[in-house]
Design a protein around this motif. Structure first.
Motif, PDB file in Angstrom:
ATOM      1  N   ARG A 133       0.796  -1.192   0.024  1.00 23.56           N
ATOM      2  CA  ARG A 133       0.133  -0.015   0.080  1.00 23.56           C
ATOM      3  C   ARG A 133       0.914   1.192  -0.128  1.00 23.56           C
ATOM      4  NH1 ARG A 133      -1.984   1.643   5.760  1.00 23.56           N
ATOM      5  NH2 ARG A 133      -0.554   0.830   7.160  1.00 23.56           N
ATOM      6  N   GLY A 134       0.369   2.335  -0.511  1.00 23.90           N
ATOM      7  CA  GLY A 134       0.990   3.688  -0.614  1.00 23.90           C
ATOM      8  C   GLY A 134       2.001   3.865  -1.648  1.00 23.90           C
ATOM      9  N   ASP A 135       2.404   4.946  -1.741  1.00 24.52           N
ATOM     10  CA  ASP A 135       3.312   5.353  -2.787  1.00 24.52           C
ATOM     11  C   ASP A 135       4.726   5.628  -2.172  1.00 24.52           C
ATOM     12  OD1 ASP A 135       1.141   6.427  -4.471  1.00 24.52           O
ATOM     13  OD2 ASP A 135       1.068   8.213  -3.325  1.00 24.52           O
ATOM     14  N   ALA A 136       5.614   5.024  -3.104  1.00 30.05           N
ATOM     15  CA  ALA A 136       7.119   4.535  -2.608  1.00 30.05           C
ATOM     16  C   ALA A 136       7.725   6.029  -2.261  1.00 30.05           C
ATOM     17  CB  ALA A 136       7.793   4.029  -3.978  1.00 30.05           C
ATOM     18  N   VAL A 137       8.617   5.760  -1.133  1.00 28.58           N
ATOM     19  CA  VAL A 137       9.158   7.168  -0.698  1.00 28.58           C
ATOM     20  C   VAL A 137      10.639   6.713  -0.815  1.00 28.58           C
ATOM     21  CG1 VAL A 137       9.758   8.372   1.162  1.00 28.58           C
ATOM     22  CG2 VAL A 137       7.443   7.794   0.678  1.00 28.58           C
ATOM     23  N   LEU A 138      11.122   5.389  -0.286  1.00 24.85           N
ATOM     24  CA  LEU A 138      12.375   4.944  -0.127  1.00 24.85           C
ATOM     25  C   LEU A 138      12.373   3.521  -0.370  1.00 24.85           C
ATOM     26  CD1 LEU A 138      15.408   5.749   0.482  1.00 24.85           C
ATOM     27  CD2 LEU A 138      15.084   5.435   2.679  1.00 24.85           C
ATOM     28  N   ALA A 139      13.441   2.788  -1.062  1.00 30.56           N
ATOM     29  CA  ALA A 139      13.655   1.552  -0.834  1.00 30.56           C
ATOM     30  C   ALA A 139      15.240   1.179  -0.648  1.00 30.56           C
ATOM     31  CB  ALA A 139      13.393   0.723  -2.305  1.00 30.56           C
ATOM     32  N   LEU A 140      15.353   0.211   0.025  1.00 26.23           N
ATOM     33  CA  LEU A 140      16.809  -0.199   0.674  1.00 26.23           C
ATOM     34  C   LEU A 140      16.941  -1.463   0.668  1.00 26.23           C
ATOM     35  CD1 LEU A 140      16.591   1.840   4.062  1.00 26.23           C
ATOM     36  CD2 LEU A 140      17.923   2.494   2.011  1.00 26.23           C
ATOM     37  N   ASP A 141      18.175  -1.918  -0.038  1.00 30.58           N
ATOM     38  CA  ASP A 141      18.364  -3.537  -0.300  1.00 30.58           C
ATOM     39  C   ASP A 141      19.823  -3.706   0.273  1.00 30.58           C
ATOM     40  OD1 ASP A 141      16.095  -4.110  -2.172  1.00 30.58           O
ATOM     41  OD2 ASP A 141      16.916  -2.537  -3.190  1.00 30.58           O
ATOM     42  N   TRP A 142      19.987  -4.956   0.665  1.00 27.94           N
ATOM     43  CA  TRP A 142      21.067  -5.452   1.067  1.00 27.94           C
ATOM     44  C   TRP A 142      20.912  -7.136   1.091  1.00 27.94           C
ATOM     45  CZ3 TRP A 142      17.948  -3.157   4.495  1.00 27.94           C
ATOM     46  CH2 TRP A 142      17.540  -3.984   5.740  1.00 27.94           C
ATOM     47  N   THR A 143      22.193  -7.738   1.109  1.00 28.20           N
ATOM     48  CA  THR A 143      22.369  -8.936   1.166  1.00 28.20           C
ATOM     49  C   THR A 143      23.178  -9.568   2.390  1.00 28.20           C
ATOM     50  OG1 THR A 143      22.290  -9.406  -1.194  1.00 28.20           O
ATOM     51  CG2 THR A 143      23.181 -11.160   0.201  1.00 28.20           C
ATOM     52  N   ASP A 144      22.775  -9.922   3.510  1.00 27.61           N
ATOM     53  CA  ASP A 144      23.715 -10.691   4.344  1.00 27.61           C
ATOM     54  C   ASP A 144      24.559 -11.728   3.996  1.00 27.61           C
ATOM     55  OD1 ASP A 144      24.627 -12.093   6.629  1.00 27.61           O
ATOM     56  OD2 ASP A 144      22.630 -12.026   7.717  1.00 27.61           O
ATOM     57  N   GLU A 145      26.166 -11.179   4.141  1.00 28.69           N
ATOM     58  CA  GLU A 145      27.068 -11.995   3.578  1.00 28.69           C
ATOM     59  C   GLU A 145      27.264 -13.470   3.997  1.00 28.69           C
ATOM     60  OE1 GLU A 145      30.009  -9.297   3.675  1.00 28.69           O
ATOM     61  OE2 GLU A 145      29.245  -8.070   2.353  1.00 28.69           O
ATOM     62  N   SER A 146      26.906 -13.607   5.538  1.00 28.74           N
ATOM     63  CA  SER A 146      26.986 -14.822   6.450  1.00 28.74           C
ATOM     64  C   SER A 146      25.784 -16.060   5.797  1.00 28.74           C
ATOM     65  CB  SER A 146      26.882 -14.580   7.850  1.00 28.74           C
ATOM     66  OG  SER A 146      25.921 -14.205   8.114  1.00 28.74           O
ATOM     67  N   THR A 147      24.642 -15.575   5.624  1.00 26.04           N
ATOM     68  CA  THR A 147      23.502 -16.536   5.130  1.00 26.04           C
ATOM     69  C   THR A 147      23.159 -16.080   3.791  1.00 26.04           C
ATOM     70  OG1 THR A 147      21.776 -14.726   5.898  1.00 26.04           O
ATOM     71  CG2 THR A 147      22.543 -16.195   7.494  1.00 26.04           C
ATOM     72  N   SER A 148      23.679 -15.273   3.019  1.00 29.63           N
ATOM     73  CA  SER A 148      23.028 -14.983   1.532  1.00 29.63           C
ATOM     74  C   SER A 148      21.668 -14.745   1.669  1.00 29.63           C
ATOM     75  CB  SER A 148      23.591 -16.011   0.689  1.00 29.63           C
ATOM     76  OG  SER A 148      24.978 -16.384   0.786  1.00 29.63           O
ATOM     77  N   ALA A 149      21.106 -14.341   2.475  1.00 27.68           N
ATOM     78  CA  ALA A 149      19.657 -13.812   2.475  1.00 27.68           C
ATOM     79  C   ALA A 149      19.474 -12.597   2.195  1.00 27.68           C
ATOM     80  CB  ALA A 149      19.119 -13.881   4.035  1.00 27.68           C
ATOM     81  N   SER A 150      18.576 -12.142   1.147  1.00 28.66           N
ATOM     82  CA  SER A 150      18.408 -11.023   0.569  1.00 28.66           C
ATOM     83  C   SER A 150      17.307 -10.260   1.283  1.00 28.66           C
ATOM     84  CB  SER A 150      17.838 -10.956  -0.916  1.00 28.66           C
ATOM     85  OG  SER A 150      19.115 -11.570  -1.711  1.00 28.66           O
ATOM     86  N   TYR A 151      17.629  -8.972   1.742  1.00 32.21           N
ATOM     87  CA  TYR A 151      16.424  -7.947   2.250  1.00 32.21           C
ATOM     88  C   TYR A 151      16.182  -6.765   1.489  1.00 32.21           C
ATOM     89  CZ  TYR A 151      18.268 -10.747   6.425  1.00 32.21           C
ATOM     90  OH  TYR A 151      18.346 -11.774   7.156  1.00 32.21           O
ATOM     91  N   ARG A 152      14.929  -6.445   1.876  1.00 30.84           N
ATOM     92  CA  ARG A 152      14.380  -5.254   1.076  1.00 30.84           C
ATOM     93  C   ARG A 152      13.625  -4.307   2.032  1.00 30.84           C
ATOM     94  NH1 ARG A 152      14.357  -2.748  -4.076  1.00 30.84           N
ATOM     95  NH2 ARG A 152      12.298  -1.511  -4.355  1.00 30.84           N
ATOM     96  N   VAL A 153      13.813  -3.252   2.052  1.00 34.10           N
ATOM     97  CA  VAL A 153      12.810  -2.372   3.045  1.00 34.10           C
ATOM     98  C   VAL A 153      12.411  -1.084   2.271  1.00 34.10           C
ATOM     99  CG1 VAL A 153      12.791  -1.138   5.135  1.00 34.10           C
ATOM    100  CG2 VAL A 153      13.955  -3.011   5.308  1.00 34.10           C
ATOM    101  N   GLU A 154      11.057  -1.266   2.312  1.00 30.03           N
ATOM    102  CA  GLU A 154      10.508  -0.206   1.371  1.00 30.03           C
ATOM    103  C   GLU A 154       9.725   0.777   2.391  1.00 30.03           C
ATOM    104  OE1 GLU A 154       9.855  -2.562  -2.522  1.00 30.03           O
ATOM    105  OE2 GLU A 154       8.111  -2.236  -1.267  1.00 30.03           O
ATOM    106  N   TYR A 155       9.847   2.143   2.173  1.00 33.47           N
ATOM    107  CA  TYR A 155       9.131   3.169   2.964  1.00 33.47           C
ATOM    108  C   TYR A 155       8.026   3.791   1.952  1.00 33.47           C
ATOM    109  CZ  TYR A 155      12.414   2.850   6.869  1.00 33.47           C
ATOM    110  OH  TYR A 155      13.007   2.311   8.107  1.00 33.47           O
ATOM    111  N   THR A 156       6.850   3.823   2.365  1.00 32.76           N
ATOM    112  CA  THR A 156       5.632   4.235   1.563  1.00 32.76           C
ATOM    113  C   THR A 156       4.880   5.229   2.299  1.00 32.76           C
ATOM    114  OG1 THR A 156       4.361   2.481   2.061  1.00 32.76           O
ATOM    115  CG2 THR A 156       5.785   2.127   0.117  1.00 32.76           C
TER     116      THR A 156
END
Length: 172
Positions: free
Chosen positions: A86-109
């Motif tokens: 929901r909502g209009d995009a304000v900010l998106a942040l991405d990263w990968t945890d190097e120890s687990t190779s898990a991808s993360y994304r945080v979106e502020y809307t």
């Protein structure tokens, strides 16, 4: 009768003048107390509005700096949302945890229908949504490597608007 003259009887009680002066003084005291109470009530409403706006800034300050510090990439006003619903995009942040190779994304809307600034965190198929600001009428992000900022405007019908900017630093 005494040697000095007739005895006067002493009547117990107050004279009418004494009672009128006392009533007038009590009226003045109550008028002052009423005025002070009225000022207190008016100020407490304004204070409540300012505290609500301050809480919005605090909630955003809890989440944005650690998100920014974890991120490898940041994009202000991203074209598309991948995990927020929901909502209009304000900010998106991405990263990968190097120890687990898990991808993360945080979106502020910014959800204009509820006037809320929402943080949505995604990991694989898991999504976590948190409201980080209420009564927000505007929000924008800036990314100037390595600094990431969100500026939000909180509004109240009585107190007007309250602008604040929360900043975090990306890892480099």
């Amino acid at each position: 009768m005494t040697a000095l003259g007739p005895t006067r009887r002493r009547h117990e009680g107050f004279t009418l003048v004494e009672l009128l002066v006392t009533v007038a003084m009590i009226g003045l005291v109550f008028a002052a107390i009423t005025a002070a109470f009225t000022v207190f009530i008016r100020n407490s409403d304004d204070l409540d509005d300012k505290l609500n706006a301050s809480q919005n800034a605090q909630r955003l300050a809890i989440h944005l700096p650690p998100d920014a510090q974890s991120s490898q990439t940041a994009e202000a006003s991203p074209a598309g949302l991948t995990c927020a619903t929901r909502g209009d995009a304000v900010l998106a942040l991405d990263w990968t945890d190097e120890s687990t190779s898990a991808s993360y994304r945080v979106e502020y809307t910014l959800d204009a229908s509820t006037d809320e600034l929402v943080r949505t965190a995604c990991t694989g198929t898991s999504t976590d949504e948190t409201v980080v600001g209420r009564e927000i009428i505007a929000a924008s992000a800036t990314v100037t490597d390595p600094v990431v900022s969100i500026t939000a405007t909180s509004v109240d019908a009585d107190a007007g608007t309250y602008d604040y900017t929360i900043t975090g630093r990306k890892r480099t």
